[in-house]
Design an enzyme around this catalytic site. Structure first.
Site, PDB file in Angstrom:
ATOM      1  N   HIS A 136       0.810  -1.220   0.000  1.00 15.46           N
ATOM      2  CA  HIS A 136       0.000   0.000   0.000  1.00 15.46           C
ATOM      3  C   HIS A 136       0.843   1.269   0.000  1.00 15.46           C
ATOM      4  CE1 HIS A 136      -3.518  -2.494   1.847  1.00 15.46           C
ATOM      5  NE2 HIS A 136      -3.373  -2.688   0.560  1.00 15.46           N
ATOM      6  N   CYS A 144       3.550  13.978  -6.788  1.00  6.28           N
ATOM      7  CA  CYS A 144       2.673  14.939  -7.445  1.00  6.28           C
ATOM      8  C   CYS A 144       1.781  14.195  -8.427  1.00  6.28           C
ATOM      9  CB  CYS A 144       3.485  16.001  -8.182  1.00  6.28           C
ATOM     10  SG  CYS A 144       2.457  17.134  -9.169  1.00  6.28           S
TER      11      CYS A 144
END
Length: 293
Positions: A136, A144
């Site tokens: 995860h 970004c």
């Protein structure tokens, strides 16, 4: 104020009666002996390092932010980054506990071939595990969403502090704030918090964490699948296997005819696939198991 986290506190030691029954540990060792195995870990292995979980028997109800909320609403992003600005300081100073260290020791002896973790805390790496797939993602990196630029969470902390001087101090000392999973913290008011945009293109910055409602990158799933394929058994430690992203590997191992051992406090969604189910704390049980393997 410096962004350097304080010195880590001593690693908490769980009560000795939290371990699995000795006969069960011996049975697990018998199932795994001579079989290189993968360890799949969840939040339960990090609770003994002071990081709470979402679904443990003693966990309060929590509603994690979804990917859609984060990208679609500036107010949600402000809330996330304000809470994270406080909470990351706690996670950043946590240390591996003896459960993480037991897994690393078994890897060093060749019993464990790798770790697939649903956690974002990087405690397995700090404990010395060499082959770790952060299923995860990790709280330590920020990306970004527009240009793909990556920065460290340490670097972002400096910018957030400059944009919000004294915010964390106004909330209260880190030790006095309720810490939630994923470097989050319970902060009553986030009004006025200024969010940092990408320094390169001005785009949205997001922690390199797979949010609820977001898919695990295919390449990462492929690496984890290959690791399970290469192993001969699977140990699950500290996860209820509620989400498919981790549960799929239990199904994979079971279908291949490989022994599956589950160590968890509370039921899991794959108990029916386990060759052995240990209702116990992960830290003391892994330590006991490591004495055999």
């Amino acid at each position: 104020m410096s962004s350097t986290p304080p010195s880590p506190p001593p690693t908490p030691v769980p009560p000795p009666d939290a371990a699995a029954d000795a006969q069960q540990v011996e049975r697990a060792a018998e199932l795994l002996a001579g079989r290189p195995f993968v360890v799949l870990t969840g939040a339960g292995i990090s609770t003994d390092s002071g990081i709470p979980d979402y679904r443990g028997p003693d966990s309060p109800p929590r509603t994690p932010m979804t990917y859609q909320q984060f990208v679609g609403d500036a107010a949600f992003r402000r809330t996330y980054w304000a809470r994270n600005h406080v909470g990351w300081r706690h996670v950043h100073r946590t240390r591996p506990n003896p459960g993480h260290e037991a897994i690393a020791a078994m890897e060093g002896r060749g019993a464990v071939v790798g770790v697939i973790t649903q956690n974002v805390d990087r405690l397995h790496q700090l404990a010395g595990s060499r082959t770790v797939i952060d299923l995860h993602g990790t709280y330590a990196d920020v990306i970004c969403l527009s240009c793909g630029t990556r920065v460290s969470r340490d670097e972002l902390a400096v910018r957030l502090e400059a944009l919000n001087p004294g915010f964390a101090e106004a909330v209260g000392a880190v030790a006095d704030v309720e810490i939630a999973p994923d470097a989050d913290a319970v902060v009553e008011s986030t009004e006025g918090f200024v969010v940092a945009d990408c320094a390169v293109c001005g785009g949205l910055l997001k922690p390199d964490i797979v949010y609820f409602g977001e898919n695990v990158p295919k390449e990462r799933v492929a690496r984890a699948t290959a690791l399970v394929d290469a192993a001969e058994a699977l140990v699950v430690a500290g996860t209820s296997l509620t989400v498919l992203s981790g549960r799929r590997f239990v199904t994979q191992a079971s279908r291949a005819g490989h022994p599956v051992v589950i160590i968890n406090r509370g039921p899991t969604r794959s108990d029916h696939l386990a060759d052995l189910r240990l209702e116990a704390g992960t830290t003391p049980t892994l330590r006991a198991l490591a004495t055999y393997l």
